[in-house]
Design an enzyme around this catalytic site. Structure first.
Site, PDB file in Angstrom:
ATOM      1  N   HIS A 138      37.256  42.365  46.310  1.00 20.78           N
ATOM      2  CA  HIS A 138      37.829  43.423  45.448  1.00 20.78           C
ATOM      3  C   HIS A 138      37.206  43.377  44.053  1.00 20.78           C
ATOM      4  O   HIS A 138      37.726  42.734  43.151  1.00 20.78           O
ATOM      5  CB  HIS A 138      39.341  43.188  45.372  1.00 20.78           C
ATOM      6  CG  HIS A 138      40.121  44.344  44.858  1.00 20.78           C
ATOM      7  ND1 HIS A 138      41.323  44.724  45.391  1.00 20.78           N
ATOM      8  CD2 HIS A 138      39.876  45.213  43.842  1.00 20.78           C
ATOM      9  CE1 HIS A 138      41.792  45.765  44.727  1.00 20.78           C
ATOM     10  NE2 HIS A 138      40.933  46.080  43.778  1.00 20.78           N
ATOM     11  N   HIS A 179      35.427  45.881  40.969  1.00 23.40           N
ATOM     12  CA  HIS A 179      35.081  47.210  40.462  1.00 23.40           C
ATOM     13  C   HIS A 179      33.785  47.082  39.664  1.00 23.40           C
ATOM     14  O   HIS A 179      33.769  46.463  38.597  1.00 23.40           O
ATOM     15  CB  HIS A 179      36.207  47.761  39.581  1.00 23.40           C
ATOM     16  CG  HIS A 179      37.482  47.990  40.338  1.00 23.40           C
ATOM     17  ND1 HIS A 179      37.715  49.137  41.078  1.00 23.40           N
ATOM     18  CD2 HIS A 179      38.574  47.214  40.510  1.00 23.40           C
ATOM     19  CE1 HIS A 179      38.916  49.061  41.649  1.00 23.40           C
ATOM     20  NE2 HIS A 179      39.452  47.902  41.324  1.00 23.40           N
ATOM     21  N   LEU A 180      32.705  47.661  40.193  1.00 25.03           N
ATOM     22  CA  LEU A 180      31.405  47.577  39.509  1.00 25.03           C
ATOM     23  C   LEU A 180      31.130  48.806  38.647  1.00 25.03           C
ATOM     24  O   LEU A 180      30.178  48.815  37.872  1.00 25.03           O
ATOM     25  CB  LEU A 180      30.274  47.373  40.528  1.00 25.03           C
ATOM     26  CG  LEU A 180      30.261  46.017  41.247  1.00 25.03           C
ATOM     27  CD1 LEU A 180      29.153  45.969  42.299  1.00 25.03           C
ATOM     28  CD2 LEU A 180      30.094  44.866  40.263  1.00 25.03           C
ATOM     29  N   ARG A 181      31.948  49.853  38.820  1.00 22.91           N
ATOM     30  CA  ARG A 181      31.951  51.033  37.933  1.00 22.91           C
ATOM     31  C   ARG A 181      30.717  51.930  38.012  1.00 22.91           C
ATOM     32  O   ARG A 181      30.675  52.957  37.339  1.00 22.91           O
ATOM     33  CB  ARG A 181      32.156  50.636  36.465  1.00 22.91           C
ATOM     34  CG  ARG A 181      33.441  49.878  36.201  1.00 22.91           C
ATOM     35  CD  ARG A 181      34.662  50.753  36.381  1.00 22.91           C
ATOM     36  NE  ARG A 181      35.878  50.089  35.918  1.00 22.91           N
ATOM     37  CZ  ARG A 181      37.006  50.009  36.623  1.00 22.91           C
ATOM     38  NH1 ARG A 181      37.082  50.541  37.829  1.00 22.91           N
ATOM     39  NH2 ARG A 181      38.055  49.406  36.125  1.00 22.91           N
ATOM     40  N   ASN A 188      36.331  53.475  43.734  1.00 27.40           N
ATOM     41  CA  ASN A 188      36.822  54.420  42.712  1.00 27.40           C
ATOM     42  C   ASN A 188      35.814  54.616  41.576  1.00 27.40           C
ATOM     43  O   ASN A 188      36.122  54.433  40.402  1.00 27.40           O
ATOM     44  CB  ASN A 188      38.198  54.010  42.174  1.00 27.40           C
ATOM     45  CG  ASN A 188      38.205  52.664  41.456  1.00 27.40           C
ATOM     46  OD1 ASN A 188      37.331  51.830  41.659  1.00 27.40           O
ATOM     47  ND2 ASN A 188      39.206  52.447  40.614  1.00 27.40           N
ATOM     48  N   ASN A 210      47.417  46.679  37.113  1.00 32.55           N
ATOM     49  CA  ASN A 210      48.134  47.361  38.181  1.00 32.55           C
ATOM     50  C   ASN A 210      47.780  46.717  39.529  1.00 32.55           C
ATOM     51  O   ASN A 210      46.614  46.745  39.902  1.00 32.55           O
ATOM     52  CB  ASN A 210      47.699  48.837  38.190  1.00 32.55           C
ATOM     53  CG  ASN A 210      48.656  49.687  38.960  1.00 32.55           C
ATOM     54  OD1 ASN A 210      49.750  49.245  39.312  1.00 32.55           O
ATOM     55  ND2 ASN A 210      48.243  50.905  39.248  1.00 32.55           N
ATOM     56  N   ASP A 257      39.967  41.548  41.822  1.00 34.92           N
ATOM     57  CA  ASP A 257      40.289  42.848  41.209  1.00 34.92           C
ATOM     58  C   ASP A 257      39.635  42.949  39.825  1.00 34.92           C
ATOM     59  O   ASP A 257      40.231  43.501  38.880  1.00 34.92           O
ATOM     60  CB  ASP A 257      41.791  43.103  41.144  1.00 34.92           C
ATOM     61  CG  ASP A 257      42.122  44.582  40.909  1.00 34.92           C
ATOM     62  OD1 ASP A 257      41.184  45.412  40.841  1.00 34.92           O
ATOM     63  OD2 ASP A 257      43.320  44.906  40.796  1.00 34.92           O
TER      64      ASP A 257
HETATM   65  O1  DOR Z   1      44.536  47.296  37.267  1.00 33.26           O
HETATM   66  C1  DOR Z   1      43.867  47.943  38.063  1.00 33.26           C
HETATM   67  N1  DOR Z   1      42.664  48.436  37.732  1.00 33.26           N
HETATM   68  N2  DOR Z   1      44.359  48.188  39.288  1.00 33.26           N
HETATM   69  C2  DOR Z   1      43.745  49.038  40.142  1.00 33.26           C
HETATM   70  O2  DOR Z   1      44.231  49.217  41.218  1.00 33.26           O
HETATM   71  C3  DOR Z   1      42.517  49.732  39.751  1.00 33.26           C
HETATM   72  C4  DOR Z   1      41.814  48.994  38.717  1.00 33.26           C
HETATM   73  C5  DOR Z   1      40.739  49.820  38.031  1.00 33.26           C
HETATM   74  O3  DOR Z   1      39.969  50.480  38.727  1.00 33.26           O
HETATM   75  O4  DOR Z   1      40.651  49.745  36.800  1.00 33.26           O
HETATM   76 ZN    ZN Z   2      44.332  48.204  43.283  1.00 29.77          ZN
END
Ligand code: DOR
Ligand code: ZN
Length: 431
Positions: free
Chosen positions: A59, A61-63, A93, A279, A306
């Protein structure tokens, strides 16, 4: 870039146990044993270091594409290598969303070019993460990126029929749906864990039931259609109870917990520092205890970071306006050492299981999460558990600075990381 260089790692504690040398040659662990020698091999003195299989993150996020001001595949995977990771799953995302073969192949290619660790794209479950119709799951599975994990992470697949269809669809190619469990109506405007403290601080509460209701529904759906469910970032004691029950039934359900949910509590929100806004939110001490116990007994299968980089304009603002999420890759192993190893809840072999073996299996990654035995791909990390360091956000390789550990002292340091026999990190620095 090939595995042409050979290394002899001298005297590492393999999985924290017996001291051994490791010969790395042509991308593989050629030999593991005592008093190894090899002409021309570079020697790495590993006295006191623990050798683990390269960490695998489910999990990240590489953006990229879309928010290269917050992170890129290059900077995010550099952070991953420095954190001891040899593979990361890149969440969908992005902008555009990774909901087509074209976008997942783009991310996969960027990962190969960066070369710091393997990048396995996650595909979106629904078009544009909008929760309305299924994305092209089959085309993403058949693409060069070979997608097996599908998630609308950041959003919950809240429509039960869509979730059912997704679970049915991925069965055809051994895929898994990774759910961000958050009932949207129960969390409208939510800012922090719902409890006494949210009342005191005047921040809208995010109740545990919003997570637990979705997990309960989804384990039942997964059982009903005979498919595989993975639950992202489990954060409450009640969620652990539901997972324990689902696993006792023999259902094909796995789950992850983040390092921050293992260490930090909702008390941090008292500071109103948006670095602690995430989150699902940081929870109560009883939740943290239940999550630690569940990771220790295997009810929760894996640690996943995350890692959620955010540009300063999205974080340096008041709590309610700030984006949720925190950096994780470069501190994950240290936080797990602090919360789980130094507390006696996990030994290093179990850390390897929860941070490498099981996540690789859940993600279907070949060549990762293997035991450190002759013949295995040389994906490994050397850790010095005896040092402590103070986290400096400006010293991180990530493009963003939103770590919740700024100024905190954490144990352990990654000394070296090897990806298929090539050192990506040596002496704690990128090669
Ligand atoms: O805190 C979070 N950030 N929870 C998520 O589910 C998405 C993530 C994000 O993409 O910043
Ligand atoms: Zn999430």
């Amino acid at each position: 870039m090939s595995g042409a260089t050979s290394y002899i790692v001298k005297g590492a504690r393999v999985l924290g146990g017996a001291v051994s040398d490791l010969l790395i040659e042509d991308g593989f662990l050629a030999e593991v044993g005592l008093n190894l020698t090899r002409a021309g091999a570079e020697t790495i003195e590993a006295d006191g270091l623990v050798a683990l299989p390269g960490l695998v993150d489910l999990h990240t996020h590489l953006r990229e594409p879309g928010r290269e001001d917050a992170e890129t595949v290059e900077t995010g995977t550099a952070a991953a290598a420095l954190g001891g990771f040899t593979a990361v799953h890149a969440m969908a995302n992005t902008d555009p969303v990774a909901d087509t073969a074209g976008v997942v192949e783009q991310v996969w290619r960027l990962g190969r070019e960066a070369g710091h660790c393997d990048v396995q794209p996650v595909g979106a479950v629904t078009v544009g993460l909008a929760g309305e119709r299924l994305a092209e799951l089959g085309a993403m599975a058949d693409s060069a990126a070979r997608v097996r994990v599908f998630s609308d992470d950041g959003h919950c697949v809240s429509d039960a029929v869509l979730m059912r269809r997704a679970l049915e669809y991925v069965k055809a190619f051994g895929g898994v749906v990774a759910q961000h469990a958050q009932e949207p109506r129960l969390t409208e405007g939510a800012q922090m864990n719902e409890g006494e403290l949210s009342g005191v601080l005047g921040l809208q509460g995010w109740p545990a039931v919003a997570e637990e209701a979705i997990i309960a529904r989804d384990v039942l759906l997964a059982a009903h259609v005979g498919s595989r469910l993975h639950v992202c970032h489990v954060s409450t004691a009640g969620s652990v109870e539901i997972l324990r029950w689902a696993k006792s039934k023999g259902w094909n359900v796995t789950a992850e917990v983040t390092p921050h949910h293992l260490l930090l509590t909702d008390e941090m929100a008292r500071s109103y520092d948006p670095a602690y806004k995430v989150n699902p939110p940081l929870r109560a001490p009883e939740d943290v205890s239940a999550l630690r116990a569940a990771l220790a007994d295997g009810t929760i299968d894996a640690v996943a970071t995350d890692h959620a980089p955010h540009a300063s304009e999205d974080k340096d603002c008041e709590w309610s306006a700030a984006a949720p999420g925190m950096l994780g890759l470069e501190t994950a192993l240290s936080v797990v050492q602090e919360a789980m190893v130094d507390t006696g809840l996990l030994d290093w072999a179990e850390v390897a299981d929860r941070m490498s073996v099981r996540p690789a299996r859940i993600g279907g990654l070949e060549g990762h999460g293997q035991q450190l035995e002759a013949g295995a791909a040389a994906n490994l990390v050397l850790v010095d558990p005896s040092v402590r360091r103070t986290v400096d956000p400006f010293a991180l390789a990530s493009r963003s600075r939103n770590t919740p550990y700024a100024g905190h002292s954490l144990p352990g340091a990654v000394v070296a990381t090897f990806l298929r026999g090539r050192a990506t990190v040596i002496d704690g620095k990128l090669t």
